[in-house]
Design a protein around this motif. Structure first.
Motif, PDB file in Angstrom:
ATOM      1  N   ARG A   1     -10.651  16.670  11.642  1.00 57.16           N
ATOM      2  CA  ARG A   1     -11.392  17.573  11.054  1.00 57.16           C
ATOM      3  C   ARG A   1     -11.508  17.475   9.764  1.00 57.16           C
ATOM      4  N   ARG A   2     -10.597  17.096   9.333  1.00 55.59           N
ATOM      5  CA  ARG A   2     -10.323  16.691   7.714  1.00 55.59           C
ATOM      6  C   ARG A   2     -10.782  15.351   7.540  1.00 55.59           C
ATOM      7  N   ASP A   3     -10.574  14.425   8.412  1.00 54.25           N
ATOM      8  CA  ASP A   3     -10.789  13.170   8.249  1.00 54.25           C
ATOM      9  C   ASP A   3     -12.509  12.942   8.174  1.00 54.25           C
ATOM     10  N   ILE A   4     -13.144  13.808   8.970  1.00 55.81           N
ATOM     11  CA  ILE A   4     -14.646  13.525   9.191  1.00 55.81           C
ATOM     12  C   ILE A   4     -15.317  14.424   8.181  1.00 55.81           C
ATOM     13  N   ALA A   5     -14.830  15.319   7.780  1.00 52.93           N
ATOM     14  CA  ALA A   5     -15.500  16.571   6.875  1.00 52.93           C
ATOM     15  C   ALA A   5     -16.421  15.900   6.005  1.00 52.93           C
ATOM     16  N   ALA A   6     -16.035  14.885   5.213  1.00 57.44           N
ATOM     17  CA  ALA A   6     -17.023  14.271   4.257  1.00 57.44           C
ATOM     18  C   ALA A   6     -18.102  13.550   4.940  1.00 57.44           C
ATOM     19  N   THR A   7     -17.957  13.081   6.021  1.00 60.34           N
ATOM     20  CA  THR A   7     -19.049  12.305   6.595  1.00 60.34           C
ATOM     21  C   THR A   7     -20.399  13.026   6.892  1.00 60.34           C
ATOM     22  N   GLY A   8     -20.316  14.235   7.271  1.00 57.12           N
ATOM     23  CA  GLY A   8     -21.558  15.087   7.340  1.00 57.12           C
ATOM     24  C   GLY A   8     -22.179  14.534   8.602  1.00 57.12           C
TER      25      GLY A   8
END
Lengths: 338, 338, 338, 338
Positions: free
Chosen positions: D110-117
């Motif tokens: 969840r944290r790893d992909i959060a920024a990708t949107g």
């Protein structure tokens, strides 16, 4: 040839009136001899309707040799005393559920009447419903193999008066107790070992003060590993919802609700719509009450012990008590029957 | 390994569009090569949607060797000419019902194409409905013993436009013809020998001028003695009502209606109410149209004769004509098939 | 307050015994005073069972002022004489269907009793079935708008003995007559004007000699244009199949079969399987017979004419006769009621 | 106008093959560009069937700009890595449930992909079943008033291989997780706060070594007080049993099972018997998988977030974990979502 069984009826309220009608007007081998109620008007009215006598006292009725049996349909807190008196008088007993709300009093009653040996049948009407009974018989006959899941849906059409709720013992002792017994009926000799329950107040906020709930779910585990679920609501707007589903290694059997007719309607908005369910227990279990009475009369005739007796009432109460404990503790409860 | 069948579609109206979608977008072994319609806009629009060509003429499409088969979904009065032309061009034919409204033209067509030997499949969609088909298969498998009573309920959700009704050939040739074919499908090699029909105008009074009815009942008797009933209405407000009941010496099988979901609703006024039926044939027989196409493609691949062909179309028309005769004379009609 | 109605029962066979039980043991306002049967043993046995007297003769029973009403459940050929005698004695009459198999005798009986004014109720039990009745009430209440199609499914579980069939008047007068009456009940004041019938021998070849059939279909048209279909079989292996479907401009209502319980079974081969239907009319129409008796007692009390009377019996017979005529001629028959 | 979405499929096993067919052959706006599977034979076979390329590596597929989206149908332990890689490559993601069996890895993902949107849709197929969905929509529309009881019946037709069970995460994470999500779907913004679960081994004794069960019951309580029950079995001999019942202050809605046809059978032993249920999820949720794909394609087109996403996967796993905790402790578990 079987004779006619003379009855003294204790309690002439709603359910007493139903039993009076069944004894006096619908059963060829039953006779209503006496009616007793502390509400003398109720007693008189019921007695008059069926050519029975008003009993001046419980003792008067029990003292009459023409009385073979008593039917106890009075308020719950009088059950134990009436059972004890009737047992001592040697009368066969058909008693509405529950025996009592207090397990200590139930245990004491058990000891008190043990020596009398009179047959005592508990009024668990669901056992006599032909559809629920067909489920039980199919399970016993091995039709579904090993029983693995049992789901009981049991919802009343509406909440009783708060005045009644105050003395009801709460939903598990008042309402779910029927479902506990039904589960035990279908499980047969496979005892419930563990029980969890939860509940909510969704219908009547006044229940908060009573420490009661009106919406509940129970999960139980039997010795065999079979799992049982019960769900209850005090308010099903579409009628008295009473269903049983038994699932096992070889299939499933279900009992469905009853309606006044088989009419279905199809129109612009809906198709195959059926009628609302029969309103409540007086309608749904009408035949069951008759069959229950017949079974009791056969018990009296044959001088045998009833198929649903004191021990069933005691065990159902144990489960109801465990449900309250689980609901309050948030923990499953191990059931001890001794 | 089976190849891809190239199709020319004749007729790009409502049912043509459905067939176009099935050929082009839903079937892995079908390719829509040409679309022809006298309404060039309809043809262009359907062709564009599925990357097919607009055929300049029927002949142009039939002259292309990449066209293996034609699907005829144009207006009824063009069917015979298109069948004849396609047959002479050696193309396999899937033709919407009916072949024609005029039995003389049908007989002539039969003679005209007899020598070509091309497979011709009639679009009697009900034969491909999985539920009706399951009834047929159960009957054939002997599940109900000897077939004794067959009851077909067939009611449209609403009346087509009067402009269509004028050229429809009347209820028996337009609507009941499906039910006649379905009856023949289930009866198998047991021919209908006698037919009675009656009808009423209950929906649209303009039908009086057309000599048509919108509400009808048919009774038929087969050679074996099996009796068949069909009832029709042009207006079922609860949706397209399509049921079959086959009764025999060993039991009964029934096919029920379809709905968009299995949702049921229970409330104050009704319980277990289901959704309205699927609206009409485009919805109810959606899967059937796909299965019909698959069967046809298998016919083309295997170069075998279809299971529902010209003779079935001719016989259904004979029954429809007999129904008009019975309705007008008040007498049952003996069916002659030669 | 309504009193108790004293009954003389004529006929102590199977259906007579059912009526005796209803009068004597199930209805609080009915009393079984006399039983008469030419089979004296049957009369004695029934009388003994319910503390009634055996009537030495029809006249003896009719001569007793404590007899308010007669229930005629004897063989069909005795109905007219018993009706006439009872009417002359001023007794209210509840008579099993049919009045007689011969329309001339029925007409004569009508004239003979016209002056007496006694209430005569015909035992068309289906009118009292709560599900069929609910269909009728929904139609009357306008729930389905104008009635357009009526479909009655009526199949017996098995063929009666050939000895009975010989005197039965044939399927239309013996079995379908109930369905004719049910159709008339639902149609209300919309008379059947035209009737077609056909039939086959599928169950018992001996019927050929009797000129009877065991499998039949009827189509009728009412004055309003409403169409009615009846289908009959003498052998439904899954039980007594009794369904009604009324379709109209605003929807459809249906009445379904009854079973002993609501049990369903799901297993490897089938799901939601329900129990066989209640076996036959004694089981299916048990409640209807009780309700029929109650309605009759209310008729006697209120000194009003019954809702189902002599004219209904006469009209149903006219339709049954028309069915035989149609079956033999292959032509639809116009019904004349005068 | 919406365009065509190019897909890379990761995983070509049973469920991957189903998705491949849906993308390539059943959806007009989807194109299958690549197939990747560590089993190269499976990848090649699926790719060949639908004219797609075999991807040499995950990176190769993700590096192709014509790939708009990935469908992750590989084994559970690969999900997190594939999600992360696809998100970083900016591809929209449709991922089969569960995200992972380990909540720590899920949180990290969840944290790893959060920024990708990137939009990430979870493959909870039941949300797209038209009948379950209709239940949800009826509840949301207020048809049953306040939701009070929710009962989910979910039984598989048979146990998967023990080899699969070993890596499945146990019944609650493998099977019940669907029911947890379905409950959350219907509850809407009313979070589950408390959960109790119990279970038994009734089908396969080898589960004992795995610490797993094959028969289970769950009870949950939501913030509103609504109670939820789920019952599971790994072996329903009558087919894949999938039902939902939502009960509230104004009524009840239920979704029923699906069958291949509407055929019913009536015979000597049973009446109205329906066919066995559709065998398993491939059959029952066939339409759901298609609708799920369409919803995802609309998500990609509209560049909006999916209606069922990562957070739903995480919460369902939290409930599954709580179920294991409750089963082991015998105590209800308070759910913490942060």
């Amino acid at each position: 040839m079987p004779g006619v069984v003379g009855f003294a009826l204790f309690g002439a309220g709603r359910i007493g009136a139903l039993h009076a009608a069944n004894i006096a007007a619908s059963h060829p081998r039953a006779k209503l001899a006496y009616v007793f109620d502390t509400n003398q008007e109720a007693a008189a009215s019921t007695a008059a309707k069926y050519d029975a006598q008003v009993a001046a006292s419980v003792e008067a009725a029990l003292g009459d040799a023409s009385v073979d049996a008593v039917l106890i349909a009075s308020s719950t807190n009088t059950h134990v005393d009436l059972i004890t008196a009737a047992a001592r008088a040697g009368k066969a007993i058909l008693c509405e559920k529950p025996i009592d709300l207090d397990i200590e009093r139930v245990e004491r009653c058990r000891r008190d009447i043990a020596a009398t040996g009179v047959p005592l049948q508990l009024g668990f009407n669901r056992r006599y419903d032909r559809s629920h009974r067909a489920v039980c018989e199919a399970v016993r006959a091995g039709e579904i193999g090993a029983l693995e899941l049992l789901v009981i849906t049991s919802r009343d059409p509406g909440l009783p008066p708060v005045s009644y709720l105050k003395v009801s013992g709460g939903i598990f002792r008042d309402m779910t107790i029927h479902d506990f017994d039904l589960a035990r009926f279908i499980l047969g000799d496979d005892p419930v070992e563990e029980l969890y329950a939860t509940g909510s107040i969704m219908v009547e906020q006044q229940l908060r003060e009573l420490g009661d709930v009106d919406t509940a779910m129970v999960v139980m585990k039997a010795a065999s590993g079979a799992l049982v679920h019960i769900n209850n609501s005090r308010r099903a707007v579409y009628g008295y919802d009473q269903r049983v589903e038994a699932f096992g290694s070889r299939g499933m059997v279900q009992s469905e609700n009853l309606r006044a007719s088989t009419l279905t309607r199809s129109g612009v908005k809906a198709t195959d719509a059926r009628e609302p369910l029969l309103h409540f227990f007086m309608e749904r279990y009408r035949q069951a009450y008759l069959d229950e009475l017949t079974d009791f009369i056969n018990v009296v005739d044959a001088k045998r012990q009833p198929t649903v007796g004191f021990e069933d009432g005691r065990c159902a109460l144990l489960l109801a008590n465990a449900a309250w404990e689980a609901l309050r503790s948030g923990k499953s409860v191990r059931i001890r029957y001794d």
